[in-house]
Design a protein around this motif. Structure first.
Motif, PDB file in Angstrom:
ATOM      1  N   LEU A   1       6.633  -0.879   6.029  1.00  0.00           N
ATOM      2  CA  LEU A   1       5.139  -0.410   5.923  1.00  0.00           C
ATOM      3  C   LEU A   1       4.414  -0.345   4.556  1.00  0.00           C
ATOM      4  N   LEU A   2       5.118  -0.840   3.337  1.00  0.00           N
ATOM      5  CA  LEU A   2       4.513  -0.812   2.228  1.00  0.00           C
ATOM      6  C   LEU A   2       3.718  -2.078   2.241  1.00  0.00           C
ATOM      7  N   THR A   3       2.294  -1.946   2.137  1.00  0.00           N
ATOM      8  CA  THR A   3       1.292  -3.038   1.983  1.00  0.00           C
ATOM      9  C   THR A   3       0.851  -3.217   0.454  1.00  0.00           C
ATOM     10  N   PRO A   4       0.272  -4.357   0.040  1.00  0.00           N
ATOM     11  CA  PRO A   4      -0.345  -4.964  -0.732  1.00  0.00           C
ATOM     12  C   PRO A   4      -1.753  -3.903  -1.065  1.00  0.00           C
TER      13      PRO A   4
ATOM     14  N   LEU B   1       1.088  -4.000 -11.016  1.00  0.00           N
ATOM     15  CA  LEU B   1       1.134  -5.259 -10.517  1.00  0.00           C
ATOM     16  C   LEU B   1       2.453  -5.936 -10.924  1.00  0.00           C
ATOM     17  N   ASP B   2       3.402  -5.538 -11.913  1.00  0.00           N
ATOM     18  CA  ASP B   2       4.524  -6.022 -12.236  1.00  0.00           C
ATOM     19  C   ASP B   2       5.639  -5.315 -11.336  1.00  0.00           C
TER      20      ASP B   2
ATOM     21  N   TYR C   1       9.252  -3.649  -4.787  1.00  0.00           N
ATOM     22  CA  TYR C   1       8.826  -2.734  -3.524  1.00  0.00           C
ATOM     23  C   TYR C   1       8.470  -3.711  -2.294  1.00  0.00           C
ATOM     24  N   GLY C   2       8.871  -4.923  -2.500  1.00  0.00           N
ATOM     25  CA  GLY C   2       8.840  -6.031  -1.310  1.00  0.00           C
ATOM     26  C   GLY C   2       7.466  -6.628  -1.131  1.00  0.00           C
ATOM     27  N   CYS C   3       6.502  -6.594  -2.098  1.00  0.00           N
ATOM     28  CA  CYS C   3       5.091  -7.037  -1.889  1.00  0.00           C
ATOM     29  C   CYS C   3       4.942  -8.058  -3.005  1.00  0.00           C
TER      30      CYS C   3
ATOM     31  N   HIS D   1      -4.702 -12.830  -5.203  1.00  0.00           N
ATOM     32  CA  HIS D   1      -5.575 -11.615  -4.744  1.00  0.00           C
ATOM     33  C   HIS D   1      -5.318 -10.331  -5.499  1.00  0.00           C
ATOM     34  N   ALA D   2      -3.832 -10.116  -5.507  1.00  0.00           N
ATOM     35  CA  ALA D   2      -3.540  -8.814  -6.401  1.00  0.00           C
ATOM     36  C   ALA D   2      -4.162  -8.707  -7.771  1.00  0.00           C
ATOM     37  N   PHE D   3      -3.866 -10.193  -8.324  1.00  0.00           N
ATOM     38  CA  PHE D   3      -4.314 -10.076  -9.806  1.00  0.00           C
ATOM     39  C   PHE D   3      -5.791 -10.293  -9.717  1.00  0.00           C
TER      40      PHE D   3
END
Length: 643
Positions: free
Chosen positions: A160-163, A186-187, A192-194, A199-201
């Motif tokens: 259930l961990l999402t970006p 970010l690193d 955590y499996g994401c 997009h995150a960057f």
């Protein structure tokens, strides 16, 4: 003379009665609006929707009951636990998330209920509740507790961990100007499996640029080009950041880099650059950019025109703003709700409230439903003119239109009511605001406390101040209101109450820096509480904070008069050690303190002389006015009294 004074008093009394009646009418309309469907909106008669509505109402009652308990007992954990157990509310799926949302900016209340619910074995917090609590804690800048919750989610429900959760943390770290921590999130995402994807960057660059860390974002962009290939969104974020800081040369360089990378500017890029020109006051350059957009086949949209019109309205150039609006219509570009709200803002700011109402009516005619942001500008204009009655009438009009006031409007009305000295009415409006489901923010508390202090209601001011601290809204001290409240209490010789306020701040984990301690110590010293000031100075030193040189010099001077060498020696020794650790010469530190005190004393004497001269000048002017032609004796009158 007496009759005119009586008429004036009667008019003021009638205005107060009328204002109160308008307020009560608004309260009634508001209560009805929650039960009556908004006109114009379709009413569904399907059973599923009616069942959902009744369930939501039942849910809301429990949420409000818990929220009231949290407000009442948040500073007394044992009583809070007992009150929650005896509340008659049963924990069920979805309740925790609703309570967290109801607490709004009062993160401390939400965290207390979350902690209590976590101890209930029958129904542990859901992943959605944990994610909501992570967002609340990161907003409060309690990043350690937020990370602990993220680790808990990873252990129990890692899927259930999402970006989006990590992007939220990145944005909060960026808002706190903690660039290294934002990059660290970010690193850490892969652990955590994401996936830390483009997009995150892009969100990281966007967050850094929006919060003023553009230089660091540009450096990061260059360093990670290989890992994250540049795209148009990355360049747009950098362009926005430089434009926001007013550095148009750097913005133009980003534009060149973007073209060299093979990207053609789109309407978003041009609008960002337009925003930079508008913020820098270069309206003519903005006009030229509009023409360039048309030459390059990139047709300006409503955002392009709104950006320039906002700049013109902010500079009270309403004639030019209207010409731009007409030009937009001629170019077959339809106005949207934001455009109408911008023009309303401009007319209200320039004092042309009637013209603002004209555009509000046009907005409705065009099929747009004004929201609270459109009405906000009218309230701001009325506040400048102290027109409280009109504020209440507008609230009633909003309720009739199915639009209820938001927190910004309540802030304005409460500030105006406090300014006019109607403190009971201010408290009534506050209670109505909370009853309607709107949680007060930090600004709301500051407005209320300031108003109460200004009119001498110090006990009530302390109550609201403690409530603000208890809700977790005072993460960093608001120096203005803190100084006003403490000085007001000490002027009224309420030393114990002032100590109580300071203890509330310390015990609730507020981030106390040198400035906050200085305000408290100077307030005590100025009211001759020298021993108490020295005692708190020792507490400050124990907390690892070094007093400012003038504070040290002031305390030493006061202790010398009291012949208290023991405390003076203790403070001096601790300050000497702290100065050595910071590689500061103690002798220079002492000299600077004495010099600062002397300069402040000279400035104070100079200000007093200036005020005295100004007062004398006004008296001479009024005396000359009194001896003018209108007050001189008429020769005929004088002669008639001659024997």
């Amino acid at each position: 003379m007496c009759r005119s004074a009586g008429v004036a008093w009667g008019n003021n009394a009638m205005q107060k009665v009328t204002s109160y009646c308008c307020w009560r009418r608004f309260v009634v309309l508001r209560s009805l609006s929650s039960a009556i469907p908004i006109s114009g909106s379709p009413v569904s008669h399907t059973p599923s929707r009616s069942v959902t509505a009744s369930a939501a109402d039942e849910f809301s009652a429990d949420v409000e009951r818990i929220y009231r308990i949290l407000r009442k007992f948040h500073s007394r954990p044992p009583k809070l636990d007992l009150a929650l157990r005896d509340s008659g509310v049963s924990l069920r799926p979805g309740l925790l998330e609703r309570v967290i949302g109801r607490c709004g900016d009062a993160g401390a209340l939400a965290f207390r209920f979350f902690s209590w619910a976590s101890r209930c074995p029958d129904l542990p917090p859901s992943p959605a509740a944990r994610r909501a609590m992570v967002r609340v804690l990161s907003k409060m800048r309690h990043f350690g507790a937020a990370w602990a919750l993220v680790d808990e989610i990873r252990r129990e429900t890692p899927d259930l961990l999402t970006p989006d959760l990590f992007v939220g943390l990145i944005r909060r770290f960026a808002a706190a100007r903690m660039v290294a921590k934002a990059v660290e999130v970010l690193d850490e995402m892969p652990n955590y499996g994401c996936e830390a994807d483009e997009h995150a960057f892009g969100c990281l660059l966007d967050a850094l640029c929006k919060n003023g860390s553009v230089k660091e974002a540009a450096s990061l962009f260059q360093d990670l080009k290989e890992k994250y290939p540049p795209n148009l969104k990355h360049f747009t974020s950098l362009l926005y950041g430089w434009c926001k800081l007013g550095k148009l040369m750097e913005a133009k360089f980003v534009l060149v880099q973007m073209k060299n990378a093979g990207f053609e500017p789109d309407v978003v890029v041009f609008n960002t650059l337009l925003g930079g020109f508008a913020a820098a006051g270069k309206i003519e350059d903005g006009y030229e950019l509009l023409k360039e957009m048309e030459r390059k086949g990139c047709k300006p949209n409503v955002v392009s025109y709104t950006t320039l019109i906002q700049a013109l309205c902010s500079r009270d150039r309403m004639d030019e703003a209207m010409r731009m609006f007409v030009e937009m219509r001629h170019n077959n570009c339809a106005a949207d709700a934001v455009m109408y709200a911008t023009l309303i803002s401009g007319f209200c700011r320039s004092g042309k409230i009637d013209r603002g109402y004209e555009f509000l009516d046009k907005m409705v005619e065009q099929g747009f439903r004004p929201d609270s942001s459109a009405y906000f500008h009218f309230f701001a204009a009325y506040e400048k003119k102290d027109r409280l009655e009109e504020c209440f009438e507008l609230m009633s009009r909003m309720s009739n239109a199915g639009c209820l006031p938001d927190l910004g409007i309540y802030n304005i009305v409460i500030r105006l009511v406090c300014k006019l000295g109607e403190l009971k009415q201010a408290i009534a409006i506050w209670n109505e605001m909370e009853a309607s489901g709107i949680s007060p923010g930090l600004d709301t508390f500051v407005i209320m406390v300031h108003g109460l202090v200004e009119h001498g209601s110090l006990v009530e001011a302390c109550t609201y101040f403690k409530d603000m601290v208890g809700r977790g809204l005072l993460t960093t001290p608001q120096y203005g209101i803190l100084k006003d409240l403490l000085n007001g209490l000490l002027r009224a010789e309420k030393l114990e109450l002032a100590k109580e306020v300071w203890g509330c701040i310390v015990n609730n984990g507020c981030d106390l820096n040198v400035f906050a301690w200085t305000i408290w110590i100077h307030a005590l010293f100025s009211k001759k509480h020298v021993k108490e000031a020295c005692s708190y100075c020792l507490d400050m030193l124990d907390a690892g904070l070094m007093p400012q040189p003038d504070t040290f010099a002031k305390l030493m001077k006061g202790l010398k008069k009291l012949y208290n060498r023991q405390i003076a020696a203790e403070i001096t020794e601790k300050v000497r050690k702290m100065a050595e650790e910071r590689h500061i010469t103690f002798k220079m530190y002492k000299r600077r303190g004495v010099r600062d005190l002397e300069e402040k004393a000279k400035a104070k004497v100079k200000a007093q002389r200036k005020r005295k001269k100004e007062k004398s000048r006004r008296q001479r002017f009024s005396h000359r006015q009194g001896r003018g032609p209108s007050s001189q004796l008429d020769p005929d009158t004088e002669e008639s009294h001659t024997p």
